[in-house]
Design an enzyme around this catalytic site. Structure first.
Site, mmCIF file in Angstrom:
data_model
loop_
_atom_site.group_PDB
_atom_site.id
_atom_site.type_symbol
_atom_site.label_atom_id
_atom_site.label_comp_id
_atom_site.label_asym_id
_atom_site.label_seq_id
_atom_site.Cartn_x
_atom_site.Cartn_y
_atom_site.Cartn_z
ATOM 1 N N LYS A 80 -10.038 -48.163 -18.299
ATOM 2 C CA LYS A 80 -10.346 -48.659 -16.956
ATOM 3 C C LYS A 80 -11.722 -48.177 -16.497
ATOM 4 O O LYS A 80 -12.525 -48.948 -15.988
ATOM 5 C CB LYS A 80 -9.266 -48.209 -15.954
ATOM 6 C CG LYS A 80 -9.280 -49.040 -14.696
ATOM 7 C CD LYS A 80 -8.451 -48.452 -13.599
ATOM 8 C CE LYS A 80 -9.368 -47.698 -12.666
ATOM 9 N NZ LYS A 80 -8.681 -46.861 -11.717
ATOM 10 N N ASP A 106 -6.889 -52.080 -11.835
ATOM 11 C CA ASP A 106 -6.344 -50.927 -11.104
ATOM 12 C C ASP A 106 -5.079 -51.372 -10.384
ATOM 13 O O ASP A 106 -4.601 -52.493 -10.585
ATOM 14 C CB ASP A 106 -7.388 -50.356 -10.127
ATOM 15 C CG ASP A 106 -7.642 -51.306 -8.970
ATOM 16 O OD1 ASP A 106 -7.175 -52.472 -9.022
ATOM 17 O OD2 ASP A 106 -8.286 -50.887 -7.994
#
Ligand code: SF4
Length: 235
Positions: free
Chosen positions: A120, A138
């Site tokens: 991420k 997210d």
């Protein structure tokens, strides 16, 4: 969601925020990398408060390394998991100096090899600092993608894969920020603001009516008909 609705979805999010970006404050790829490492389980506002003081005294791998773990901890002690994050940041600074001449690499593999940097974080840096069409999924992006029917999947990786497949190419670079900001400010986790949502009619979440989506849909239809009648009268 059907392709034409996906297109409409991003057209509206783009009209609302023509130039979306992260709310983390940064002035270089390195500052962004550090801010993103600190942002796990933290709000952007909380990270910005800490980095404003930190970056004023140290905003390069060498200067943060010179602070040492204890010195760094003083600046980030308001951040969740700050001890682990301080250790990772010091290791990352060492690696950047030893392996990348002090620069943040524009490369997924090299980024993911840094301490405290997962997929991420690498996606955020690749997208926001280097302009790659990556999708950093997210909690907001995961929720919005599933709720709306844009890219439903059970896992973060699944949502990322689907988004990369269904988002039209011209929207790919900014899609991550548009979806994230929509999730943060409108499609909130507990009380989504469906009554004022600009994509309420496209959203496939059955519970949207409980949160007032009918009102937003009526407003969107009214706007469309007044646009159509003003177009008709001007031709
Ligand atoms: S209608 Fe509600 S659930 Fe659907 S996208 Fe908008 S805020 Fe989210």
């Amino acid at each position: 969601m059907k392709p034409k609705h996906i297109n409409e979805f991003f057209e509206r999010l783009q009209a609302q925020r023509p130039d979306p970006t992260t709310e983390l404050v940064y002035h270089s790829p390195f500052e962004l990398l550090i801010a993103v490492i600190l942002s796990a389980q933290m709000t952007d506002v909380g990270v910005n408060k800490a980095t404003a003081k930190l970056f004023a005294v140290a905003n390069t791998p060498a200067s943060i390394l010179a602070l040492g773990v204890d010195g760094l901890k003083e600046y980030i002690k308001t951040i969740n998991f700050y001890t682990a994050k301080a250790n990772n940041i010091i290791k990352t600074c060492q690696m950047l100096i030893e392996l990348h001449a002090g620069q943040v690499p524009d490369d997924r593999k090299a980024l993911e090899a840094l301490a405290g940097v997962g997929r991420k974080t690498a996606n955020v840096v690749l997208n926001t600092a280097f302009g790659h069409p990556t999708m950093a999924v997210d909690t907001h992006i995961f929720r919005v993608s599933n709720r709306t029917g844009l890219a439903p999947a059970k896992t973060v990786e699944g949502v990322e894969k689907k988004l990369l497949k269904v988002v039209p190419k011209r929207y790919l670079t900014n899609a991550h920020h548009w979806i994230l900001l929509h999730g943060r400010y409108t499609c909130k986790a507990r009380k989504p603001l469906c009554a004022s949502c600009i994509v309420a009619d496209l959203c496939q979440w059955p519970d949207k009516y409980e949160f007032g989506a009918a009102k937003a849909i009526k407003q969107l239809q009214d706007n469309l008909s007044s646009l159509e009648s003003s177009n008709a009268s001007s031709t």
